[in-house]
Design a protein around this motif. Structure first.
Motif, PDB file in Angstrom:
ATOM      1  N   ILE A  71     148.412  -1.627 -24.652  1.00 54.30           N
ATOM      2  CA  ILE A  71     149.351  -2.679 -24.258  1.00 54.30           C
ATOM      3  C   ILE A  71     150.761  -2.350 -24.762  1.00 54.30           C
ATOM      4  CG2 ILE A  71     149.983  -5.103 -24.682  1.00 54.30           C
ATOM      5  CD1 ILE A  71     146.974  -5.737 -24.517  1.00 54.30           C
ATOM      6  N   GLU A  72     150.831  -1.838 -25.994  1.00 53.64           N
ATOM      7  CA  GLU A  72     152.145  -1.456 -26.531  1.00 53.64           C
ATOM      8  C   GLU A  72     152.795  -0.401 -25.643  1.00 53.64           C
ATOM      9  OE1 GLU A  72     153.715  -2.398 -29.628  1.00 53.64           O
ATOM     10  OE2 GLU A  72     152.264  -4.034 -29.516  1.00 53.64           O
ATOM     11  N   GLU A  73     151.976   0.576 -25.217  1.00 49.54           N
ATOM     12  CA  GLU A  73     152.517   1.665 -24.420  1.00 49.54           C
ATOM     13  C   GLU A  73     152.984   1.157 -23.049  1.00 49.54           C
ATOM     14  OE1 GLU A  73     149.908   5.063 -23.532  1.00 49.54           O
ATOM     15  OE2 GLU A  73     151.420   5.323 -21.955  1.00 49.54           O
ATOM     16  N   SER A 109     139.425  -2.683 -15.362  1.00 51.59           N
ATOM     17  CA  SER A 109     138.203  -2.484 -16.141  1.00 51.59           C
ATOM     18  C   SER A 109     137.753  -1.045 -15.983  1.00 51.59           C
ATOM     19  CB  SER A 109     137.088  -3.412 -15.644  1.00 51.59           C
ATOM     20  OG  SER A 109     137.508  -4.762 -15.730  1.00 51.59           O
ATOM     21  N   VAL A 110     137.651  -0.349 -17.113  1.00 50.95           N
ATOM     22  CA  VAL A 110     137.284   1.068 -17.072  1.00 50.95           C
ATOM     23  C   VAL A 110     136.439   1.390 -18.297  1.00 50.95           C
ATOM     24  CG1 VAL A 110     139.537   1.633 -18.119  1.00 50.95           C
ATOM     25  CG2 VAL A 110     138.237   3.427 -16.987  1.00 50.95           C
ATOM     26  N   ASP A 111     135.431   2.240 -18.137  1.00 49.81           N
ATOM     27  CA  ASP A 111     134.622   2.651 -19.297  1.00 49.81           C
ATOM     28  C   ASP A 111     135.503   3.421 -20.263  1.00 49.81           C
ATOM     29  OD1 ASP A 111     133.866   3.056 -16.669  1.00 49.81           O
ATOM     30  OD2 ASP A 111     132.102   4.203 -17.161  1.00 49.81           O
ATOM     31  N   THR A 143     154.008  -8.109 -15.064  1.00 49.59           N
ATOM     32  CA  THR A 143     154.258  -9.124 -16.092  1.00 49.59           C
ATOM     33  C   THR A 143     153.109  -9.286 -17.077  1.00 49.59           C
ATOM     34  OG1 THR A 143     153.514 -10.752 -14.464  1.00 49.59           O
ATOM     35  CG2 THR A 143     155.883 -10.486 -14.748  1.00 49.59           C
ATOM     36  N   GLY A 144     151.953  -8.698 -16.795  1.00 42.69           N
ATOM     37  CA  GLY A 144     150.848  -8.831 -17.728  1.00 42.69           C
ATOM     38  C   GLY A 144     149.531  -8.561 -17.056  1.00 42.69           C
ATOM     39  N   GLY A 145     148.449  -8.912 -17.749  1.00 43.03           N
ATOM     40  CA  GLY A 145     147.138  -8.689 -17.169  1.00 43.03           C
ATOM     41  C   GLY A 145     146.060  -8.606 -18.221  1.00 43.03           C
ATOM     42  N   ASP A 146     144.979  -7.944 -17.891  1.00 43.24           N
ATOM     43  CA  ASP A 146     143.842  -7.822 -18.801  1.00 43.24           C
ATOM     44  C   ASP A 146     143.255  -6.430 -18.665  1.00 43.24           C
ATOM     45  OD1 ASP A 146     141.999  -8.545 -20.699  1.00 43.24           O
ATOM     46  OD2 ASP A 146     140.731  -9.690 -19.344  1.00 43.24           O
ATOM     47  N   LEU A 147     143.097  -5.748 -19.785  1.00 46.82           N
ATOM     48  CA  LEU A 147     142.502  -4.416 -19.793  1.00 46.82           C
ATOM     49  C   LEU A 147     141.162  -4.522 -20.495  1.00 46.82           C
ATOM     50  CD1 LEU A 147     145.667  -2.516 -21.077  1.00 46.82           C
ATOM     51  CD2 LEU A 147     145.009  -3.005 -18.716  1.00 46.82           C
ATOM     52  N   THR A 148     140.084  -4.183 -19.805  1.00 46.30           N
ATOM     53  CA  THR A 148     138.770  -4.346 -20.421  1.00 46.30           C
ATOM     54  C   THR A 148     137.909  -3.111 -20.203  1.00 46.30           C
ATOM     55  OG1 THR A 148     137.485  -5.192 -18.554  1.00 46.30           O
ATOM     56  CG2 THR A 148     138.909  -6.758 -19.686  1.00 46.30           C
ATOM     57  N   GLY A 149     136.812  -3.057 -20.935  1.00 46.30           N
ATOM     58  CA  GLY A 149     135.826  -2.013 -20.716  1.00 46.30           C
ATOM     59  C   GLY A 149     135.039  -2.299 -19.450  1.00 46.30           C
ATOM     60  N   SER A 150     134.211  -1.346 -19.054  1.00 41.31           N
ATOM     61  CA  SER A 150     133.354  -1.530 -17.906  1.00 41.31           C
ATOM     62  C   SER A 150     132.048  -0.788 -18.164  1.00 41.31           C
ATOM     63  CB  SER A 150     134.041  -1.018 -16.641  1.00 41.31           C
ATOM     64  OG  SER A 150     133.224  -1.248 -15.517  1.00 41.31           O
ATOM     65  N   ARG A 151     131.163  -0.821 -17.204  1.00 46.90           N
ATOM     66  CA  ARG A 151     129.893  -0.103 -17.333  1.00 46.90           C
ATOM     67  C   ARG A 151     129.719   0.810 -16.127  1.00 46.90           C
ATOM     68  NH1 ARG A 151     129.463  -1.004 -21.864  1.00 46.90           N
ATOM     69  NH2 ARG A 151     128.002  -2.258 -23.078  1.00 46.90           N
ATOM     70  N   GLY A 152     130.445   1.926 -16.151  1.00 46.44           N
ATOM     71  CA  GLY A 152     130.214   2.950 -15.136  1.00 46.44           C
ATOM     72  C   GLY A 152     131.039   2.805 -13.870  1.00 46.44           C
ATOM     73  N   VAL A 153     131.552   1.630 -13.590  1.00 45.45           N
ATOM     74  CA  VAL A 153     132.321   1.416 -12.367  1.00 45.45           C
ATOM     75  C   VAL A 153     133.728   0.950 -12.745  1.00 45.45           C
ATOM     76  CG1 VAL A 153     132.517   0.063 -10.244  1.00 45.45           C
ATOM     77  CG2 VAL A 153     130.272   0.809 -11.028  1.00 45.45           C
ATOM     78  N   ILE A 154     134.731   1.655 -12.268  1.00 46.92           N
ATOM     79  CA  ILE A 154     136.114   1.231 -12.514  1.00 46.92           C
ATOM     80  C   ILE A 154     136.480   0.185 -11.475  1.00 46.92           C
ATOM     81  CG2 ILE A 154     138.538   1.972 -12.541  1.00 46.92           C
ATOM     82  CD1 ILE A 154     137.592   4.757 -13.364  1.00 46.92           C
ATOM     83  N   SER A 155     137.031  -0.936 -11.913  1.00 45.26           N
ATOM     84  CA  SER A 155     137.529  -1.905 -10.941  1.00 45.26           C
ATOM     85  C   SER A 155     138.914  -2.378 -11.360  1.00 45.26           C
ATOM     86  CB  SER A 155     136.561  -3.081 -10.767  1.00 45.26           C
ATOM     87  OG  SER A 155     136.496  -3.841 -11.933  1.00 45.26           O
ATOM     88  N   THR A 190     148.789 -15.813 -16.373  1.00 52.21           N
ATOM     89  CA  THR A 190     147.875 -15.070 -17.233  1.00 52.21           C
ATOM     90  C   THR A 190     146.702 -14.569 -16.408  1.00 52.21           C
ATOM     91  OG1 THR A 190     146.587 -15.148 -19.283  1.00 52.21           O
ATOM     92  CG2 THR A 190     146.541 -17.109 -17.917  1.00 52.21           C
ATOM     93  N   THR A 191     146.051 -13.507 -16.873  1.00 52.69           N
ATOM     94  CA  THR A 191     144.930 -12.907 -16.149  1.00 52.69           C
ATOM     95  C   THR A 191     143.809 -12.588 -17.127  1.00 52.69           C
ATOM     96  OG1 THR A 191     146.427 -11.898 -14.538  1.00 52.69           O
ATOM     97  CG2 THR A 191     144.226 -10.944 -14.707  1.00 52.69           C
TER      98      THR A 191
END
Lengths: 333, 333
Positions: A15-17, A97-99, A126-138, B50-51
């Protein structure tokens, strides 16, 4: 020990980057990336909002597309929706969402492509959400835009209106077909070229249309003369059907009037593909389809709105039913 | 043949159904679900956006949660972010990706839960994207809200401020632990109860906190007396660290002042779990953490902002480093 712990690895440091890479000065962003929510200053005109998602294995395949191209297309497909309403895209929120194992190889190029397209069309992340995933990038993007003087909806077409296109359809779909045969990504964004024997300029043109689509200008200058508008993302048939369904009208396309580019002709000659299928049902064109009772120059007139029926006048002179073969998700995959 | 073809199966008919279920009258929605973009009438106050994304196998597991609960939590986690900025949530855009084979068993309950939470907090679903997937269900919501008189950011904490909580932390995390041991979903939304021997009211309470979290009221009435605010979604340590990092300050928590509910005590007695880990690093609490130099009644005071260091004063009287063990995505999974 001095101070608080440094930025932890993972989401926080990413997020900082991203914060550093996506500057948001002078764009109405009062609070940007990195708080619970972003805060935007709207100038009073109504807001347009749209969302598009892309899932690995459904909408993209990293064996034939670069992460840059995935990010670029995600942005463009959303921006096209705002254009189709006659609006100006302004702000975007991302869900990615990415593994963790594949994040390093994907995230950097993806954000480069996303930023390239967003910058080109004046949009700020402006923002968002970065999360892990399980094998499938979405990935999914919600785009906010400001409405123009006039809003172009899907439900205003009337019998007798002409049907117009901003540009030829089918090139991205043929490009996708060629890209699958090629079986490798081509990083046009880094100046890469096709490494094939013979004349491949037409092929590059078509593949490029699929991986790095360019958006047409919306015909906003024709204002009230336009009765409905939609962007062609799922194929001409299905998107025209949407106009008809929401307007309570029918339509007849004229095969002879569907534009065909020299590169499409080359593809048909060289590979034997049938162009009409790609034109009617290919999808991912991001051209705009609109209707008007008037003569609108500079655009392709491809048919007419009728009171009933969903037809195509073939080159043979026969009218046939227009099949709904656009791409629909959640139908049997 | 009369008229145009009927609504095709799949995405199109699903959109028709959703349109009917999510009414948007009198909510500032000028164009709702079913066009290229939705159009919203903003009253002039700045917009909050927000997301949040939830991915199967990472954020939810359908072997222990119902689709209703997934939809409910997706909405609540986003609404909490808008509350944490002092705003009023208003409109939501959804991206949903699900394999066609599992769509029927998931989509209906998911939308019920989503709608239940959105209705409860006055939010209207304005549109989104429904797509296929490859084995992994992923959902993301972008929520738009209107800012209140005062906006609460993360970067305003000052040394000497007290650290407050709107409610106890750790119950959802303990509930998750119990639910995993149970190994089955409990459809509280349909009146289901735990079918276990003995006294299970405390257990139901904790599991319910995890699957159907309720949001606290934000302390907006204290306006300018609050210097920073965040919602606890990734755990107290990490979210407090975010306040400290963005404010350029340190913090000391007081273990003795961390609230513990009777149900948490029961869980510790009956299962031997260590409460402090769940309180500091459990996450998904959706309580608000805020800082103020003043005495704010009705809230839990749990520590103090300092100029430096990131510490917890243990019950033993010793100060220890506060570990950053909140949940972070994109770290090795």
């Amino acid at each position: 020990m001095k101070g608080i712990p440094p930025v932890p690895e993972g989401e926080c440091s990413l997020i900082e980057e991203i914060k550093g890479r996506f500057s948001s000065r002078d764009s109405g962003v009062l609070v940007g990336i990195g708080d619970d929510a972003s805060m935007l200053s709207t100038p009073g005109s109504p807001l347009l909002v749209t969302t598009d998602a892309m899932v690995e294995g459904v909408h993209f395949d990293l064996s034939i597309m670069t992460p840059f191209q995935v990010g670029y297309k995600l942005a463009v497909s959303n921006i096209s929706d705002i254009h189709a309403m006659g609006g100006r895209p302004a702000w975007a929120q991302l869900a990615l969402s990415v593994d963790s194992g594949r994040a390093e190889g994907f995230v950097d190029g993806f954000f480069d492509g996303l930023k390239d397209a967003l910058d080109r069309y004046g949009v700020v992340l402006t923002g968002g959400d970065l999360t892990g995933s399980r094998g499938v990038i979405s990935v999914s993007l919600s785009l906010l835009g400001l409405s123009g003087e006039r809003v172009f909806k899907r439900n205003g077409a009337n019998p007798g209106d002409w049907i117009y296109l901003t540009g030829p359809l089918g090139e991205p779909s043929i490009g996708f077909y060629l890209l699958k045969r090629l079986g490798l990504p081509v990083a046009f964004e880094r100046g890469e070229r096709l490494e094939l024997e013979g004349e491949t300029v037409w092929m590059e043109h078509l593949i490029r249309r699929f991986v790095l689509p360019e958006l047409p200008d919306a015909p906003v200058q024709y204002g009230d003369r336009i009765t409905s508008m939609i962007d062609i993302s799922d194929g001409l048939s299905l998107d025209l059907w949407r106009i008809c369904h929401q307007s309570g009208v029918g339509a007849t396309l004229i095969e002879d009037d569907l534009p065909i580019t020299p590169q499409m002709k080359m593809a048909a000659e060289q590979t034997g593909i049938e162009l009409l299928g790609h034109i009617l049902g290919g999808g991912e064109d991001y051209q705009l389809l609109f209707t008007s009772p008037e003569d609108i120059p500079d655009f392709y007139r491809i048919g007419r709105i009728t009171s009933d029926g969903f037809l195509i006048l073939r080159k043979t002179g026969r009218e046939e039913k227009l099949p709904l073969r656009g791409y629909q998700h959640l139908v049997s995959v």
